[in-house]
Design an enzyme around this catalytic site. Sequence first.
Site, PDB file in Angstrom:
ATOM      1  CG  HIS A 118      -1.919   0.947   1.397  1.00 16.28           C
ATOM      2  ND1 HIS A 118      -1.683   2.257   1.718  1.00 16.28           N
ATOM      3  CD2 HIS A 118      -3.262   0.834   1.242  1.00 16.28           C
ATOM      4  CE1 HIS A 118      -2.835   2.915   1.772  1.00 16.28           C
ATOM      5  NE2 HIS A 118      -3.806   2.072   1.480  1.00 16.28           N
ATOM      6  CG  ASP A 195       0.498  -2.386   6.206  1.00 13.99           C
ATOM      7  OD1 ASP A 195      -0.395  -2.533   7.060  1.00 13.99           O
ATOM      8  OD2 ASP A 195       0.319  -1.765   5.142  1.00 13.99           O
ATOM      9  CD  GLN A 198      -6.665  -4.407   4.185  1.00 11.19           C
ATOM     10  OE1 GLN A 198      -7.638  -5.075   4.549  1.00 11.19           O
ATOM     11  NE2 GLN A 198      -6.785  -3.156   3.800  1.00 11.19           N
ATOM     12  CE  LYS A 221      -7.015  -0.235   6.322  1.00 10.96           C
ATOM     13  NZ  LYS A 221      -7.713   0.456   5.248  1.00 10.96           N
ATOM     14  CB  CYS A 361      -3.556   3.269  -1.588  1.00  8.61           C
ATOM     15  SG  CYS A 361      -4.788   4.521  -1.243  1.00  8.61           S
TER      16      CYS A 361
END
Lengths: 406, 141
Positions: A118, A195, A198, A221, A361
């Site tokens: 991202h 990261d 997600q 999220k 993104c």
Amino acid sequence: MNSKGYKKDFPVYQKYPDLVYLDNAATSQRPQLVIDAVNEYYANENANPFRGIYELSDISTKAYENARETVRGFIGAKSIREIIFTRNTTESLNLIAYTYGRDNIDKGDEILVCISEHHSDLLPWQRLAHNTGAVLKYLECSESGEYSVQDLKNALTPHTRLFAIAQVSNVFGQANLIREFTDICHSNGTVVVCDGAQSVSHMPVDVKDLGVDFFAFSGHKMYAPMGIGVLYGREDLLEKMSPFLYGGEMIEYVTRENATYAQLPHKFEAGTVNVGGAVGLGAAIKYISGIGFDVIQERERQLTLMAFEKMQEIPHIRIVGSPDPQKHHGLITFTLEGVHPHDVGAVFDADGIAIRAGHHCAQPLHQYLKIQSTARMSLAFYNDEKDIESFICTLKTIRRRMGYDR
Amino acid sequence: MTDNFYNEILIDHNLHPLHLHELPCATCSNEGINPSCGDQLSLHLVIDKDIITQGSFTGVGCAVSQASTDIMLDLIIGKTPQRAMELCQLFSKMISGEITEAELEELEEAGALQNISKMPARVKCAMLGWNTLKKLLAESI
């Protein structure tokens, strides 16, 4: 599946009973108990934490620090000193680039970033490379979105200082082999930034098991409010890092010329912090734990499988990433031949279905895959079979509604 | 949004754009980018003795941006750059929902995009070609 039970927890479905919300990778909806927790904090416990020599400030401090302990437990960190509250994943990753990056990365060093990252896990490193003269290198994936151990070994050099990788890609839905990659990086002396934006709401995460040096994620999220995020960092690394933002509450002692800084984690939390957000995040974690990742993963797996199989039967659909639905983790990115993804999104919107369209993104990835842009459906455990049926039903009609096959 | 937003005029211009081609003899060109989707569009014109005699566009985009640009070229070819600029302003007015009935008639087929004024998410798509034209004319007039 007892889906009504879960949708009932989310007030958005009272206002829009027919809403088909399939944009959870962008942001999830929020359950009433998270909204209530934030309300109750502001109604009953609000004061500036840490500062006040009075009871209410102390209550506020406790609410904030309790949330930190909840987050620590949620991701298996050793100490609350390793849990820093930020605004979101983007801020967490920028913090690393601005502090660890500027302190430790010099001209001639290399930063290795996955091509599918991202922009939030890419631009801080691109900027750092520009500013320091370091070299930004990309690890490329297969067409199905997989990164191989061998490719990683080949990409690492004695100069690779840092490797940035998402636990789950926001385009492929693919979960990466973080533990294996981390071991390889560490034996090369390379620090790993992961990261988790997600992954944290879809699978159990233990930062000790993953072995990563830094782990970033967002509250919004994972059913928590917007504006609260987390950076986990290994204590020995955080200890040596320069502060990120300078100001109130991150100091120990200040003179006209100089300052000493507060202990971890406060060194990285300048200014009045987002206690309401942290409290909401704590409530969201308790909500997730109450349902259990076994239930969440099984529901999302079944719904992904159902959507994937039905999508494969529709002509002109191309699914991006793995042909194996098990590898998509609730996220299916696709194109529909002849119809621009924005038009795909607009037709879904006409039928009351929310999906994402664009480059998500991840423009370098789209350039690498030679796709201009894509559409993406992403689900959460509160979605149900009816949502998938509505999604498929509309998907089948889009080409005709755009003038094809008439 | 209602489904009839993708009306026949828009669909027809998207599926069969008359002006989507290269224009090697162009006297001026300009590029536009829609950052929300990464779509890029190039606009090419031949301006001869103060008349836009030919025009084309190249690039990829959604149905709204493609059809809007194709309709725009239909409208401005044969007109003076000054008149094209006026039409640009009328189109912007329509998209911001402030156009009068009489003005709408001047836009001819471009009036088929009037409903975009109710869809903020697609305004950038509809305006892409027109904004590129505005930039191009401002530099060439």
